[in-house]
Design an enzyme around this catalytic site. Structure first.
Site, PDB file in Angstrom:
ATOM      1  N   LYS A   8      60.247  31.345  -3.861  1.00 37.89           N
ATOM      2  CA  LYS A   8      60.332  31.536  -2.409  1.00 37.89           C
ATOM      3  C   LYS A   8      61.712  31.099  -1.914  1.00 37.89           C
ATOM      4  CE  LYS A   8      55.494  32.001  -1.876  1.00 37.89           C
ATOM      5  NZ  LYS A   8      54.228  31.340  -2.202  1.00 37.89           N
ATOM      6  N   HIS A  49      55.410  26.644  -0.080  1.00 42.38           N
ATOM      7  CA  HIS A  49      56.111  27.009   1.162  1.00 42.38           C
ATOM      8  C   HIS A  49      56.861  25.829   1.781  1.00 42.38           C
ATOM      9  CE1 HIS A  49      55.069  31.205   1.866  1.00 42.38           C
ATOM     10  NE2 HIS A  49      53.932  30.948   1.254  1.00 42.38           N
ATOM     11  N   SER A  58      49.959  28.625   3.848  1.00 43.65           N
ATOM     12  CA  SER A  58      50.854  29.773   3.864  1.00 43.65           C
ATOM     13  C   SER A  58      50.511  30.806   4.932  1.00 43.65           C
ATOM     14  CB  SER A  58      50.886  30.421   2.484  1.00 43.65           C
ATOM     15  OG  SER A  58      49.590  30.643   2.001  1.00 43.65           O
TER      16      SER A  58
END
Ligand SMILES: *Cc1c(COP(=O)(O)O)cnc(C)c1O
Length: 393
Positions: A241, A210, A182
């Site tokens: 996310k 991610h 990340s």
């Protein structure tokens, strides 16, 4: 009582001395391309809302409909009455999306790591973890009470060295890695990790927070990107996310789900995800399954931004994803850069120790499908101006 907190006061003073003390910025509206941060309109280069789904009309509508049918809260943990059919439907949809047998949802990605790792390994087992793995993995490993070995970042020789040395002393060995790292945006060497795991008879665990919604076909993730379906034992994804809402999940074989529903502590001792979040997530995942429009736009924007920043002379590291770190170095200079960008209308949070190693401070630009070319051009111009003023380029 007062004096007993003196040590905390001292610690806060230390932060101020190091130039890393901060007040939390306040966002007065939705998470969008331009946000009202501390009552200033700024281009937002710091959210994980990769696809702009957090405030998409379809997603908001789905949240409202779920609230109207199911209410605001679930009333209990999943094992009592918190397990709504809506959540079961989400798990079925996610399993189809991820092309894995089963999915188990948690209240967040952090909850997943804290709950799943300790459920699947025990004292007397061994976990081998990449040195740059996310903090929630590190916490999950600690809670498991298993032995732990750390390999140098993405260094397969080091991973093999540890296995040669220690494999025979344990029954269960679990290799854990982020799918996308990340802070740097690089990918795990998943095909090699899977091969090594087979050779040494180990389990594999990929935290794809991610990678979810970013890599692979329609954002199916790092495992899809590398075409490794069915070959990773535990695939963690986040719904917080790119999916734009909140929550996390483990995609796996069905037996893993069976076990987690009996032993993962966040499922046993913490209330289930609320209906609004579940309804919104179902809509987001459906949107990804319908079209690659969102992921295509994300990658177009990311390529554009990286190319321009690189041409200006910024060191943007070795990212392979839309995460674009702008390397600065010292902690105080990183924070100063961030403050100056903000004064000029661009929000990028500075990332410093202890999130990254000392001396590797950076501004982590999070490019998103929600950005327009105008937003990106504006941000690039501001970066150039402030970067020159601070002698960074
Ligand atoms: C963000 C992140 C998490 C935490 O996810 P949340 O859903 O925000 O709790 C876990 N693991 C990794 C690798 C992450 O980047």
């Amino acid at each position: 009582m007062g004096n007993s907190l003196e040590y905390l006061k001292n610690q806060v003073e230390e932060l101020k001395k190091d130039g890393v003390y901060r007040k939390l910025p306040i966002n007065y509206g939705p998470c969008s391309n331009v946000i009202d941060l501390n009552h200033n309109q700024v281009v937002n280069l710091s959210s994980n809302n990769y696809l702009g789904l957090a405030s998409h009309d379809r997603v908001k509508k789905a949240a409202i409909e779920a609230v109207e049918k199911y209410g605001a809260g679930t009333g209990s943990v999943r094992t009592i009455v918190g397990n709504m059919d809506l959540l079961e439907n989400l798990e079925i949809l996610l399993a189809e999306f991820k092309k894995e047998e089963a999915v188990t949802c948690f209240q967040s990605g952090l909850n997943c790591n804290i709950g799943a790792i300790q459920a699947i390994v025990n004292k007397g087992d061994l976990i081998i973890s990449d040195e740059l793995n996310h903090a929630s993995i590190i916490d999950g490993v600690r809670l498991s009470r298993a032995d732990k070995a750390v390999y140098k970042h993405s260094n397969m020789e080091d991973l093999e060295r540890i296995l040669k040395e220690k494999r025979d002393n344990y029954n269960t060995v679990l290799i854990i890695t982020d799918g996308v790292f990340s802070m740097d945006g690089d990918l795990a060497k998943l095909p090699e990790i899977v091969k090594i795991a087979k050779k040494f008879n180990c389990l594999t665990y990929v935290d794809d927070a991610h990678g979810s919604g970013v890599l692979g076909e329609s954002g199916r993730g790092t495992v899809d990107h590398f075409k490794l379906h069915g070959q990773v034992d535990f695939i963690i994804g986040t719904l917080s996310k790119a999916i734009g809402v909140i929550g996390g999940y483990v995609a796996s074989k069905a037996v893993v789900k069976d076990w987690l529903l009996h032993r993962a502590r966040p499922l046993l001792f913490s209330t289930a995800l609320p209906p609004a979040a579940i309804g919104a997530t179902i809509e987001s995942v459906k949107m990804l399954m319908e079209s690659e429009e969102y992921t295509d736009k994300l990658w177009d924007n990311a390529r554009y931004f990286k190319e321009k920043m690189s041409k200006l002379g910024f060191d943007i590291g070795h990212s392979e994803t839309p995460i674009t770190p702008v390397m600065v170095g010292s902690e105080s200079k990183t924070m100063e850069f961030s403050r100056e960008l903000l004064k000029n209308g661009v929000f990028v949070s500075g990332i410093v120790f202890p999130t990254v190693p000392k001396g590797t401070g950076r501004l982590r630009c999070m490019i998103s499908a929600m950005h327009t070319k105008e937003d990106l051009n504006f941000a690039i111009d501001v970066f150039e101006k402030v970067g020159k003023e601070l002698n960074i380029i």
